[in-house]
Design an enzyme around this catalytic site. Sequence first.
Site, PDB file in Angstrom:
ATOM      1  CB  ILE A 149       3.503  -2.876  -4.684  1.00  0.00           C
ATOM      2  CG1 ILE A 149       2.903  -2.289  -5.963  1.00  0.00           C
ATOM      3  CG2 ILE A 149       4.957  -3.248  -4.932  1.00  0.00           C
ATOM      4  CD1 ILE A 149       3.644  -1.065  -6.480  1.00  0.00           C
ATOM      5  CD  GLU A 150       3.413  -7.393   0.507  1.00  0.00           C
ATOM      6  OE1 GLU A 150       4.615  -7.213   0.807  1.00  0.00           O
ATOM      7  OE2 GLU A 150       2.492  -7.345   1.340  1.00  0.00           O
ATOM      8  CG  ASN A 151       8.790  -3.732  -4.303  1.00  0.00           C
ATOM      9  OD1 ASN A 151       8.323  -4.068  -5.387  1.00  0.00           O
ATOM     10  ND2 ASN A 151       8.852  -2.461  -3.924  1.00  0.00           N
TER      11      ASN A 151
END
Length: 595
Positions: A309-311
Amino acid sequence: MKRLLSLILLFTSFPLLAQDLMPPLLPWSGQSESLIVEDSNPWVTPGELTDLTESPTYKETMDWLQKLANSSPYLEMKSLGKSEQGRDIFLLIASKSQKFSPEELAQENKATLFFHGGIHAGEIDGKDAGMMLLRDIVHGDKMQLLDKANILFIPILNVDGHERRSEFGRVNQRGPKEMGWRTNARNLNLNRDYTKVETSGVKAVISVLNSYQPDLYVDVHVTDGADYQYDVTYGYVKTGGYSPAISQFLSETFQTEVDQALKDWGHIPGPLLFAANGDDFSEGNIAFSFSPRFSHTYGDARHIPSILIENHSLKPFRQRVLGTYVFLEQAISTISSHHDAIEKAIANDQAQAKKELIVRFKFRDNPADTMDFLGIASQKLKSPNTGAEYVQWLGKPITQQVPSLLMDVPAASVNLPKAYYIPVEWTEVIEKLKIHGIEMETLTGPLEIELEFDFLTDYQLANQQLEGKVRFRSFETTPIQRKVTLNPGSVRVNTDQEKGILAALLLEPQSVDSFFQWGYFMPILSQTEYIEAYILEPMIVQMLGKDPELKQEFEAKKADDSEFASNPRQIYRWFYEKTPYFDQNWKVIPIGKSR
């Protein structure tokens, strides 16, 4: 002393925080805001008390989580070991059956989600989202999530970096107010460590993967870089990896359900985004083939469904945490509903024929396709300070057609041997293989065997170190056959095992993240025995007198290579290498292969 005082004055009088200089922010509201509980709730998290503008310290986090664990029979909190500075790395286990050991959970027909926050400690969204989610499971209305799934949660992986926190933690990220540091106390980046396992944090992760064998592994990050509308971007090894059945499940089932949930709750999901030109997306989005030093590609090499995940760093902390919560909740539901399909995909990938292994990928010649990219308008400005152009983001949503540049074309491959042999003297490498959980046979007596080795014919070392190691910038090898005697304690690593691909990626020199390329065999580059000219001169006379072919070869080399002919050191070296006195182990990579 004067310099120190100047720095103190500079920092204390620094005019603006970077967050005051960020691009215009798009307004946002979503259904996920309802997940934040009232301040009066007895289980409100420390972050929620600030409306998710701040994140608690290590002590505040662990005290709150220990109190939560003590309040519920469905939670257990345990230490996985100590960090470099002596802090505990804690794991929380959520189990409806109130069984918490790996052996007990393995007996249950339930999916298992393993996730962690703070591998880069400033990117801490996963910690606060996980605290809220566990609270809502054991003291809210979401206990049903544990009916068909167990949850493993490391709230802070890089615990030392987490405590190196300040308002100056990450220059390009909107919150929380104080942010931790990217690297650990030894300045090592944990998400570059999955193959070389130099950090206590990654050793803790691998211990969980080995013990609990989760059905899904999620590593929660926050991006660097460009502006766009997406707030939750994430990815996995889609093509160009080692687990095609898992990739298909993640693409066709998992992503479909998670994307829909994020949209339903008011978020905008997207793929991992890396601008081809380094500035904006006008020239396309790059889908890199990450090497196994990274979390999700390491998982792929082990046939574990793994998500990165890369917010989006330019979205507020509040929005990012809520998006992470929605992602994790839906991930639990999805792997619960499709547990049989996940297990089948994992089994299929584990059963792959292990004959040839791709060890490096390159970009396709042409874009794979185009995507409707939800971007932000930008313009190029000329800097009055440098004279170069830079990007200014304008805060206006736009939709672009952006080419997708995929890095999934095989660039180098190797034929897998039946087994690898590592001599006992290379203890560090053997111990790292054990950390990874790779099966091996330890020799109890001496073994004489003929094996294939890789001999370095040429190499150049990198000019700069990476992660405290000096890597190879380039090298060439040729295979040689040698009969060797391996001493007791040496190991045999069979490639026909569950982690056979991972073993090969660690042991094949051509593999990008092999132990060789990370510098664990550097001593083989040193030559430690020499010969004197007064010995070599009469020896050369004898060699030339007894071997007419050698004499012909010598004369031809002098005729073809004037530099050689005029350099006594090169001539001596040339003859010395042809004697049995020359070091036979020099530049021989000491990993034997049985074909």
